[in-house]
Design a protein around this motif. Structure first.
Motif, PDB file in Angstrom:
ATOM      1  N   LEU A 106       0.691  -1.161  -0.252  1.00  7.21           N
ATOM      2  CA  LEU A 106       0.202   0.000  -0.104  1.00  7.21           C
ATOM      3  C   LEU A 106       1.073   1.115  -0.022  1.00  7.21           C
ATOM      4  O   LEU A 106       0.536   2.586  -0.328  1.00  7.21           O
ATOM      5  CB  LEU A 106      -0.971  -0.018   1.178  1.00  7.21           C
ATOM      6  N   VAL A 107       2.124   1.054   0.399  1.00 10.26           N
ATOM      7  CA  VAL A 107       2.925   2.334   0.281  1.00 10.26           C
ATOM      8  C   VAL A 107       3.605   2.510  -1.172  1.00 10.26           C
ATOM      9  O   VAL A 107       3.624   3.211  -1.707  1.00 10.26           O
ATOM     10  CB  VAL A 107       4.203   2.198   1.278  1.00 10.26           C
ATOM     11  N   THR A 108       3.818   1.304  -1.671  1.00 12.78           N
ATOM     12  CA  THR A 108       4.424   1.024  -3.178  1.00 12.78           C
ATOM     13  C   THR A 108       3.479   1.545  -3.950  1.00 12.78           C
ATOM     14  O   THR A 108       3.610   2.389  -4.782  1.00 12.78           O
ATOM     15  CB  THR A 108       4.672  -0.387  -3.237  1.00 12.78           C
ATOM     16  N   GLN A 171       0.796  10.051   3.790  1.00 16.05           N
ATOM     17  CA  GLN A 171       1.479   8.913   4.508  1.00 16.05           C
ATOM     18  C   GLN A 171       0.196   7.939   4.684  1.00 16.05           C
ATOM     19  O   GLN A 171      -0.735   8.469   4.901  1.00 16.05           O
ATOM     20  CB  GLN A 171       2.119   9.678   5.951  1.00 16.05           C
ATOM     21  N   THR A 172       0.549   6.890   5.021  1.00 17.58           N
ATOM     22  CA  THR A 172      -0.607   5.849   5.073  1.00 17.58           C
ATOM     23  C   THR A 172      -1.044   5.978   6.592  1.00 17.58           C
ATOM     24  O   THR A 172      -2.191   5.174   6.648  1.00 17.58           O
ATOM     25  CB  THR A 172      -0.020   4.278   4.665  1.00 17.58           C
ATOM     26  N   THR A 173      -0.212   6.138   7.527  1.00 18.95           N
ATOM     27  CA  THR A 173      -0.833   5.848   8.866  1.00 18.95           C
ATOM     28  C   THR A 173      -1.211   7.272   9.801  1.00 18.95           C
ATOM     29  O   THR A 173      -1.006   7.275  10.809  1.00 18.95           O
ATOM     30  CB  THR A 173       0.389   5.356   9.634  1.00 18.95           C
ATOM     31  N   THR A 229       7.782   4.946  18.488  1.00 14.45           N
ATOM     32  CA  THR A 229       8.154   5.536  17.165  1.00 14.45           C
ATOM     33  C   THR A 229       7.180   5.042  16.281  1.00 14.45           C
ATOM     34  O   THR A 229       7.016   5.468  14.911  1.00 14.45           O
ATOM     35  CB  THR A 229       9.302   4.612  16.531  1.00 14.45           C
ATOM     36  N   SER A 230       6.099   4.284  16.587  1.00 10.56           N
ATOM     37  CA  SER A 230       5.007   3.780  15.730  1.00 10.56           C
ATOM     38  C   SER A 230       3.836   5.091  15.335  1.00 10.56           C
ATOM     39  O   SER A 230       3.243   5.248  16.527  1.00 10.56           O
ATOM     40  CB  SER A 230       4.288   2.687  16.367  1.00 10.56           C
ATOM     41  N   SER A 231       3.893   5.451  14.209  1.00  6.72           N
ATOM     42  CA  SER A 231       2.915   6.640  14.022  1.00  6.72           C
ATOM     43  C   SER A 231       1.482   6.036  14.169  1.00  6.72           C
ATOM     44  O   SER A 231       0.699   6.741  14.801  1.00  6.72           O
ATOM     45  CB  SER A 231       3.198   7.002  12.284  1.00  6.72           C
ATOM     46  N   ASN A 232       1.071   5.013  13.458  1.00  5.05           N
ATOM     47  CA  ASN A 232      -0.105   4.606  13.426  1.00  5.05           C
ATOM     48  C   ASN A 232      -0.786   4.226  15.058  1.00  5.05           C
ATOM     49  O   ASN A 232      -1.846   4.478  15.324  1.00  5.05           O
ATOM     50  CB  ASN A 232      -0.397   3.127  12.738  1.00  5.05           C
ATOM     51  N   SER A 233       0.258   3.545  16.028  1.00  4.17           N
ATOM     52  CA  SER A 233      -0.160   3.457  17.229  1.00  4.17           C
ATOM     53  C   SER A 233      -0.255   4.738  17.864  1.00  4.17           C
ATOM     54  O   SER A 233      -1.137   4.788  18.758  1.00  4.17           O
ATOM     55  CB  SER A 233       1.003   2.513  17.831  1.00  4.17           C
ATOM     56  N   ALA A 273      -0.742  -1.250  14.450  1.00  6.35           N
ATOM     57  CA  ALA A 273      -0.498  -2.355  13.436  1.00  6.35           C
ATOM     58  C   ALA A 273       0.886  -3.304  13.612  1.00  6.35           C
ATOM     59  O   ALA A 273       0.969  -4.284  12.673  1.00  6.35           O
ATOM     60  CB  ALA A 273      -0.777  -1.756  12.031  1.00  6.35           C
ATOM     61  N   SER A 274       1.842  -2.719  14.253  1.00  3.13           N
ATOM     62  CA  SER A 274       2.793  -3.174  14.303  1.00  3.13           C
ATOM     63  C   SER A 274       3.278  -4.008  15.782  1.00  3.13           C
ATOM     64  O   SER A 274       4.339  -4.531  16.059  1.00  3.13           O
ATOM     65  CB  SER A 274       3.990  -2.002  14.119  1.00  3.13           C
ATOM     66  N   ALA A 275       2.228  -4.181  16.461  1.00  2.00           N
ATOM     67  CA  ALA A 275       2.154  -4.639  17.877  1.00  2.00           C
ATOM     68  C   ALA A 275       1.720  -6.045  17.860  1.00  2.00           C
ATOM     69  O   ALA A 275       0.629  -6.212  17.717  1.00  2.00           O
ATOM     70  CB  ALA A 275       1.611  -3.786  19.163  1.00  2.00           C
TER      71      ALA A 275
HETATM   72  O1  0CJ Z   1       4.546   2.682   7.317  1.00  2.00           O
HETATM   73  C1  0CJ Z   1       3.808   1.845   7.177  1.00  2.00           C
HETATM   74  C2  0CJ Z   1       3.928   0.918   6.279  1.00  2.00           C
HETATM   75  C3  0CJ Z   1       3.309   1.043   8.713  1.00  2.00           C
HETATM   76  C4  0CJ Z   1       4.084  -0.152   9.069  1.00  2.00           C
HETATM   77  C5  0CJ Z   1       3.520  -0.654  10.255  1.00  2.00           C
HETATM   78  O2  0CJ Z   1       3.591   0.227  11.578  1.00  2.00           O
HETATM   79  P1  0CJ Z   1       4.771   0.707  12.083  1.00  2.00           P
HETATM   80  O3  0CJ Z   1       4.502   1.025  13.634  1.00  2.00           O
HETATM   81  O4  0CJ Z   1       5.733   0.107  11.835  1.00  2.00           O
HETATM   82  O5  0CJ Z   1       4.964   2.078  11.292  1.00  2.00           O
HETATM   83  P2  0CJ Z   1       4.272   3.697  11.361  1.00  2.00           P
HETATM   84  O6  0CJ Z   1       5.231   4.659  12.185  1.00  2.00           O
HETATM   85  O7  0CJ Z   1       4.329   4.071   9.950  1.00  2.00           O
HETATM   86  O8  0CJ Z   1       3.030   3.573  12.151  1.00  2.00           O
END
Ligand code: 0CJ
Ligand code: F3S
Length: 318
Positions: A106-108, A171-173, A229-233, A273-275
Motif C-alpha cells: 500500500l506504500v508502493t 503517509q498511510t498511517t 516510534t510507531s505513527s499509527n499506534s 498495526a506493528s504490535a
Molecule cells: O508505514 C507503514 C507501512 C506502517 C508499518 C507498520 O506500522 P509501524 O508502526 O511500523 O509504522 P508507522 O510508524 O508508519 O505507523
C-alpha cells in the motif's frame, strides 16, 4: 502489584487491533530470508516500529542498520515495511546486495502513483510527519516537486512552481480526521488540486481508528500497545484522548502503571498495526493482576487483506 481496578472491572478489546497484512508480510520476509539464506540478514531500518518484533528478529539473526555502508558486500538486505527512496534503492543495487523489498504494497502503490503523475507534469503536496521513514521514502521517489505539510498552518507556506497540475499524497498511517482537515485547507487554497482516487491512509489505519472511536465512549481509560516510534499506534492514543477518554501507550506490559486504573471499572485495550498479540495477552494478564475479572471483545470489521510474498523466499524456490 496491588489491585486498583474496581471489583467488577472488565477489559474491552477493540476490533480490529494489532498486526495488519503489511506487517505480517514484512516480518515473514525477514524470517523466511533467515531460514533460506542463514544469518545474518541485514534489514534497513526497523522492519516495523516495534521493540519486541525487532529484538525477536535480532535474536534470530537479523542485523538492523540505517546506513547501507554498514552492510558487507554480497549480503542479503531487506527494506523495511515503510519503504525507501529511489536513492536508497539505487545505492543498494550498486553495492550488489541480494535485496528483498518488504515495503508494504500500500506504500508502493503511493510510490507508483507519484511516479506516474510526475511523468504527467504534476507537483505534489504530501501530508505527513517530517523525518518519518515512510515520508522520506515517498518524497525520495522524486528529485524535486514534493512539498511536505505537517499541519494546517503549513498549507499557506507551500510554494509550488505552478498550480495547474498539483496532486495530494499522504503517509498511510495518519489521523483520518487531521488529514481530512488538512485536505480541506489544501483544497481551499488550491481548488483544482488532484486528490488520491482512494485515500492513501490504509485500511488498517482507518479500521483501528474507527474501532477506538467505538470503544472510547464505553470505557474509563484506554491502553494502546505500541512502540513510541510507531505513527499509527500514536494516532490511536490521540483518537481516544480527543474523545475525552484518557489513553496511554505502552511498549510492553511492564510499563502499565497501577495508578492509571484506580477506581475504574472498564479498561479499553487496542494495539497498533506493528504490535504483536503476545504483548496484548501480557497486558491482559497484568490487568487481571490489577483486578480485572473479565475480557470482552467488541464487534468490529474482520480484515481479510493478505499480500503475496516477493519471489525467491520459498524454501526450494531458486
Ligand atoms: O508505514 C507503514 C507501512 C506502517 C508499518 C507498520 O506500522 P509501524 O508502526 O511500523 O509504522 P508507522 O510508524 O508508519 O505507523
Ligand atoms: Fe501497510 Fe497500512 Fe500496515 S500501510 S504495513 S497495511 S499499517
Amino acid at each position: 502489584m496491588e489491585p486498583t481496578l474496581n471489583t467488577d472491572a472488565e477489559v474491552l478489546l477493540a476490533e480490529p487491533r494489532g498486526f495488519c497484512a503489511g506487517v505480517d508480510r514484512a516480518i515473514d520476509i525477514v524470517e523466511r530470508a533467515l531460514l533460506k539464506f542463514g544469518r545474518p540478514i541485514y534489514v534497513r531500518h526497523e522492519i516495523v516500529h516495534n521493540t519486541y518484533v525487532v529484538n525477536d528478529l535480532k535474536v534470530k539473526g537479523a542485523i538492523f542498520i540505517e546506513d547501507l555502508a554498514e552492510v558487507p558486500p554480497g549480503a542479503t538486505l531487506v527494506f523495511s515495511a515503510h519503504g525507501v527512496s529511489k536513492a536508497v534503492q539505487a545505492e543498494a543495487r550498486a553495492r550488489g546486495f541480494q535485496i528483498f523489498d518488504a515495503t508494504c504494497p500500500l506504500v508502493t502503490k503511493v510510490h507508483v502513483e507519484v511516479a506516474k503523475l510526475h511523468r504527467e507534469g504534476y507537483e505534489f503536496i504530501m501530508i505527513g510527519h517530517k523525518g518519518h521513514p515512510e515520508v522520506e521514502g515517498t518524497m525520495g521517489q522524486l528529485d524535486y516537486g514534493i512539498h511536505l505539510v505537517e499541519e494546517v498552518a503549513d498549507v499557506a507556506r507551500v510554494e509550488p512552481l505552478q498550480t495547474a497540475r498539483l496532486a495530494v499524497v499522504t503517509q498511510t498511517t495518519l489521523s483520518v480526521d487531521d488529514t481530512a482537515e488538512m485536505l480541506a485547507a489544501i483544497k481551499a487554497r488550491f481548488p483544482s488540486v488532484r486528490e488520491p482516487k482512494k485515500q492513501d491512509i490504509c485500511y488498517a489505519t482507518q479500521n483501528r481508528q474507527d474501532a477506538v472511536k467505538l470503544l472510547s465512549p464505553q470505557v474509563d481509560v484506554i491502553v494502546v500497545v505500541g512502540s513510541p516510534t510507531s505513527s499509527n499506534s500514536n494516532r490511536l492514543r490521540e483518537v481516544s484522548q480527543r474523545l475525552g477518554t484518557p489513553a496511554y501507550m505502552v511498549d510492553n506490559a511492564d510499563e502499565l502503571q497501577a495508578e492509571w486504573f484506580t477506581g475504574f471499572s472498564r479498561v479499553g485495550l487496542t494495539a497498533g498495526a506493528s504490535a504483536p498479540d503476545i504483548l496484548v495477552q501480557q497486558v491482559i494478564e497484568r490487568l487481571r493482576a490489577l483486578g480485572a475479572i473479565s475480557v470482552r471483545k467488541l464487534d468490529g470489521i474482520t480484515e481479510t487483506v493478505k499480500f503475496p510474498l516477493p519471489k525467491g523466499l520459498k524454501l526450494g524456490e531458486a
